[in-house]
Motif scaffolding. Sequence first.
Motif, PDB file in Angstrom:
ATOM      1  N   ARG A 166      -2.302 -93.312 -20.732  1.00 39.60           N
ATOM      2  CA  ARG A 166      -3.138 -92.116 -20.865  1.00 39.60           C
ATOM      3  C   ARG A 166      -2.467 -91.062 -21.724  1.00 39.60           C
ATOM      4  N   ASP A 167      -1.145 -90.934 -21.606  1.00 38.74           N
ATOM      5  CA  ASP A 167      -0.430 -89.932 -22.401  1.00 38.74           C
ATOM      6  C   ASP A 167       0.188 -90.549 -23.654  1.00 38.74           C
ATOM      7  N   HIS A 168      -0.448 -91.617 -24.146  1.00 35.47           N
ATOM      8  CA  HIS A 168      -0.008 -92.292 -25.366  1.00 35.47           C
ATOM      9  C   HIS A 168       0.147 -91.288 -26.509  1.00 35.47           C
ATOM     10  N   PRO A 171      -6.323 -82.296 -34.157  1.00 37.33           N
ATOM     11  CA  PRO A 171      -6.548 -82.194 -32.705  1.00 37.33           C
ATOM     12  C   PRO A 171      -7.222 -83.447 -32.153  1.00 37.33           C
ATOM     13  N   PRO A 172      -7.380 -83.532 -30.835  1.00 35.67           N
ATOM     14  CA  PRO A 172      -8.146 -84.633 -30.231  1.00 35.67           C
ATOM     15  C   PRO A 172      -9.638 -84.417 -30.486  1.00 35.67           C
ATOM     16  N   PHE A 173     -10.078 -84.792 -31.684  1.00 37.96           N
ATOM     17  CA  PHE A 173     -11.402 -84.413 -32.166  1.00 37.96           C
ATOM     18  C   PHE A 173     -12.509 -85.416 -31.850  1.00 37.96           C
ATOM     19  N   VAL A 174     -12.203 -86.484 -31.141  1.00 39.22           N
ATOM     20  CA  VAL A 174     -13.192 -87.538 -30.940  1.00 39.22           C
ATOM     21  C   VAL A 174     -14.407 -87.008 -30.177  1.00 39.22           C
ATOM     22  N   TYR A 208      -4.506 -88.258 -26.595  1.00 35.36           N
ATOM     23  CA  TYR A 208      -4.388 -88.125 -28.043  1.00 35.36           C
ATOM     24  C   TYR A 208      -5.747 -88.013 -28.734  1.00 35.36           C
ATOM     25  N   ARG A 209      -6.826 -88.463 -28.090  1.00 32.36           N
ATOM     26  CA  ARG A 209      -8.126 -88.463 -28.764  1.00 32.36           C
ATOM     27  C   ARG A 209      -9.191 -87.669 -28.019  1.00 32.36           C
ATOM     28  N   ASP A 210      -9.093 -87.578 -26.669  1.00 31.93           N
ATOM     29  CA  ASP A 210     -10.152 -86.988 -25.848  1.00 31.93           C
ATOM     30  C   ASP A 210      -9.795 -85.553 -25.481  1.00 31.93           C
ATOM     31  N   SER A 211     -10.679 -84.621 -25.831  1.00 37.36           N
ATOM     32  CA  SER A 211     -10.387 -83.204 -25.623  1.00 37.36           C
ATOM     33  C   SER A 211     -10.680 -82.734 -24.205  1.00 37.36           C
ATOM     34  N   GLY A 212     -11.543 -83.470 -23.478  1.00 35.05           N
ATOM     35  CA  GLY A 212     -11.946 -83.016 -22.153  1.00 35.05           C
ATOM     36  C   GLY A 212     -13.181 -82.146 -22.175  1.00 35.05           C
ATOM     37  N   ASP A 269      -9.194 -98.969 -30.667  1.00 35.43           N
ATOM     38  CA  ASP A 269      -7.954 -98.220 -30.848  1.00 35.43           C
ATOM     39  C   ASP A 269      -7.154 -98.117 -29.555  1.00 35.43           C
ATOM     40  N   ALA A 270      -7.860 -98.096 -28.422  1.00 38.57           N
ATOM     41  CA  ALA A 270      -7.180 -97.941 -27.134  1.00 38.57           C
ATOM     42  C   ALA A 270      -6.632 -99.251 -26.577  1.00 38.57           C
ATOM     43  N   GLY A 271      -6.971-100.380 -27.199  1.00 33.92           N
ATOM     44  CA  GLY A 271      -6.431-101.661 -26.758  1.00 33.92           C
ATOM     45  C   GLY A 271      -7.004-102.162 -25.450  1.00 33.92           C
TER      46      GLY A 271
END
Length: 510
Positions: A148-150, A241-244, A254-258, A330-332
């Motif tokens: 999660r904290d990749h 930023p985590p712009f996804v 790294y990708r999810d802003s919440g 990307d998340a495997g």
Amino acid sequence: MTQPDSSGPLHSVAVIDALAADLRSAGYSIDGVAALLGHDADAAFARGVWWPALRATDRVLRSGTAQQRRLAVLVRLFLLGSAEPAEHVALALASVDIDELVANGVLEWAAEGTVRAALDLRPHSDGANDFFVVSDLDASMRSGPVRRDHVLGIGGASVSLARAVVRKPVARALDLGTGCGVQALHLNGHCAHIVATDTNDRALALAAVTARLNDMSWDLRRGSLFEPVAGERFDLVVSNPPFVVGQGYRDYLYRDSGVAGDALCHNLIEHIGAHLEPGGTALIMANWIVRRDDWRDRVRSWLAGTGLHAWVVQRELADPVSYVSLWTADAGEDPERAARRGGQWLDWFADEGITGIGMGVIALRAPRSGERRAPEHVLEEITGADEALTGDEVDAFFARREYLHDTTDEQLLAARLSTAPVFLEEQSLPGPDGWQIVGAAVRRPGGPGAVIGVDEIGRALLAGCRGEVPLGTLIDLLATVHGVDADALAGAALPVVREAVGRGILFQAH
């Protein structure tokens, strides 16, 4: 110098310093690796084809010099994900004990006396300087989903952002969402003080290691968006930023802003002006929702009220399936979980009426002290592979817009303008009398969006701009040659000239 987190990976300063010394002495650099692999294998590796590099390093391990074998082991270990005999690694990294490297999370024991990399540690270059970047192994180098904290390493977005940053010397810079510290590395050469922030403790720990490996010092702070720098201003702000665009989950930091949709990017643009010094610049990698309306309307609404000048460039437009497929891969995650998550994601896109996701760069410039012109926002789609934004182009873009604002038509007619190196591109169709020209454009190679359509007189005008005579004189000469009214020609030509100046096709000769 930035100190590593005593509870994080690579927590020992002594191990970091010894590791850096070994990497340098082994020639572990972009050029060193390229020379070791050879042109063809290195080019294949750059395209994601690994086996030629493995073959090349096999050959080196059999017949290379001791120095070459050291480098080959490092390439196989850190770039190719190979498990290597512990005795080979001990020779390649002779200044630090393998057990210490394992204890610091750099390596892990594999089968039968071999070790493999537990972190991604690779060379990087800004074209003038060599660096080391440490991050987590991506999904292609390990099995199972990433943690999660990749912490991402060097990727397409980080390279594109680094290329677009204006590299003029400044006093203070902010790297918002630093990750492993790629942008801070590039900032270090022209910024006196660097503040780097992130919400991910592991990212800050690895950024500290990246800084230490490269003998740099950054002010690392934990927090979201501008919370860690409340009340502070900077000459330069960069952010990947985590712009996804998603449902508001935070599965991967790294990708999810919440926050749902593209609200994080909106929030970032809305508040960044309060943290820019007069004349300061910001470069932001961003994604935005596209529905059936024009994407420009959405991003333009973000800019309204900021007081900032902006150049927004959409580099790609992804359909929902392609976008979701990219980020689930990307998340495997395993295929079943990825399919389930992807389906939920696509359902949300459909419920929200999202037909695509725009991806690009937002360049911002704060007004200088005393500047009176209204904020100018230019939003365009530039997708050519040879039209990626560069820092020089971004800086020149804002300078040209300021020049056009401050220059009256009378002053422009009195100016001696020169045409940049350009190509004339014509489109023709076959007709009864042979090929007939149906359109023409002038393009400045390598300039993002640097193309304008021209007619016969426009072509002649650009060809005549050599910095020798005032623009007004040249227009008078063309009016005489073509038998048209000079004032009417000037009225028609000035908008074209202004567009050409704005695109860097014309410039004022000195």
